[in-house]
Design an enzyme around this catalytic site. Structure first.
Site, PDB file in Angstrom:
ATOM      1  N   ASP A 208      33.112  37.313  48.116  1.00 23.82           N
ATOM      2  CA  ASP A 208      34.134  38.322  47.806  1.00 23.82           C
ATOM      3  C   ASP A 208      35.380  38.158  48.671  1.00 23.82           C
ATOM      4  O   ASP A 208      35.794  39.095  49.371  1.00 23.82           O
ATOM      5  CB  ASP A 208      33.570  39.730  48.000  1.00 23.82           C
ATOM      6  CG  ASP A 208      32.306  39.994  47.207  1.00 23.82           C
ATOM      7  OD1 ASP A 208      32.241  39.530  46.056  1.00 23.82           O
ATOM      8  OD2 ASP A 208      31.408  40.658  47.729  1.00 23.82           O
TER       9      ASP A 208
ATOM     10  N   GLU B 116      32.657  44.420  37.554  1.00 26.54           N
ATOM     11  CA  GLU B 116      32.969  44.827  38.926  1.00 26.54           C
ATOM     12  C   GLU B 116      34.072  43.927  39.485  1.00 26.54           C
ATOM     13  O   GLU B 116      34.633  43.084  38.780  1.00 26.54           O
ATOM     14  CB  GLU B 116      31.718  44.749  39.810  1.00 26.54           C
ATOM     15  CG  GLU B 116      31.073  43.381  39.884  1.00 26.54           C
ATOM     16  CD  GLU B 116      29.766  43.390  40.654  1.00 26.54           C
ATOM     17  OE1 GLU B 116      29.267  44.468  41.020  1.00 26.54           O
ATOM     18  OE2 GLU B 116      29.224  42.287  40.894  1.00 26.54           O
TER      19      GLU B 116
END
Length: 320
Positions: free
Chosen positions: A41, A208
């Site tokens: 991420d 997401e």
């Protein structure tokens, strides 16, 4: 490395989204990198001192530094110790999915903490004059969600638009949402409407990791679909839509709304690069870049940093 909610749901049968992009796409490989490439991420930014920093999921928000985007070194953690309130959300005070930006003379770092497998989650905010690891002052929760909510307050992505400050967020629990922030505090305006940007018709709504960028007449919403965190078995992929308003509605190249399951397939597994996602967009030296993680099939599925320059063609992004 902490696995996120997608790992819990990886065994679920995830139906394929309708095709919204041309078939037989050839995806470009990421920029060749050296040094410490392990990451999850990533959010990347060029600091005022000329260095590039990448913050990521894992530990106490891991940090990497580079002089040139190609050569990366481990730089420890954003925080030397976890803020005490993190323990209200998980016993190891493990933060996820940071977002780094610069405004009003300060760097702003947003991140998420969550209870495993639930939407008892919060997005925190911290500031720093330099943006370097170890220099951050935490300001507590910017926004939160509870089990009674239909959204999940993780995966923040902050953008300024039309003189206002907005934060996209969300993971499963009906997908991507957005809330307006107070630019002075960096926190959600009390009572602000929680808007809906993207979802899919099939439970568990595996959308997401939003990132929003403004280019030309449009705002572009990038999001990660399907399951991350499974190494070479990951099915993560990135889809994109656009809107003339930061709050949507976002549509793909066929005109289908991302609230109705639309979204052009932008980057997916190819060759050794499995499950790209957890993306963010940053700009440096007049160029836009996409940062993401992928799982290296040639290295036992180790998550690594992917960087590709982002170009624009006929109103849509493409990678080189």
């Amino acid at each position: 490395m902490k696995l996120r909610l997608a790992a819990l749901l990886a065994a679920a049968a995830l139906a394929l989204l309708p095709t919204t992009a041309s078939a037989d796409v050839t995806y470009p490989d990421p920029l060749p990198l050296t040094g410490q490439q392990i990451i999850h991420d990533p959010t990347v930014h060029q600091l005022k001192n000329g260095q590039y920093v990448a913050y990521s999921t894992g530990g106490i928000i891991g940090a990497r530094l580079s002089p040139n985007l190609r050569d990366w070194t481990d730089a420890g953690n954003a925080f030397t110790t976890p803020p005490s309130w993190w323990y209200d959300y998980n016993s190891t005070a493990d933060p996820w999915a940071p977002d780094l930006s610069y405004r009003d003379g300060r760097y702003w770092l947003y991140y998420a903490v969550s209870s495993w497998g639930t939407n008892h989650s919060a997005i925190g905010v911290a500031t720093s004059a330099s943006g370097l690891p170890g220099t951050w002052t935490d300001h507590g929760k910017a926004f939160s969600s509870e089990k009674t909510d239909t959204w999940n307050a993780i995966d923040p992505a902050v953008i300024r638009a039309d003189g206002k400050l907005w934060m996209a967020f969300g993971s499963y629990w009906t997908g991507i949402r957005m809330v307006q922030l107070d630019p002075k505090t960096g926190k959600a305006i009390p009572g602000a409407e929680v808007r809906h940007l993207a979802t899919r018709p099939d439970a568990p709504y595996a959308v997401e990791g939003a990132s929003i960028v403004h280019h030309g007449a449009y705002y572009y919403l990038f999001a990660s679909y399907d399951a991350c965190c499974q190494g070479v078995n990951s099915t993560y992929k990135i889809r994109v839509g656009r809107s003339t308003s930061v709050t949507g509605p976002y549509t793909d190249s066929t005109g289908k709304q991302m609230l109705d399951g639309g979204g052009d397939l932008f980057l997916a597994s190819h060759g050794r690069y499995i499950g790209p996602g957890g993306e963010s967009v940053f700009r440096t030296h007049g160029k836009d870049w996409l940062a993401y993680h992928y799982y290296d099939a040639n290295d036992n599925g180790t998550p690594k940093l992917g960087l590709n320059e982002l170009h624009w063609k006929a109103g849509w992004p493409e990678l080189t």
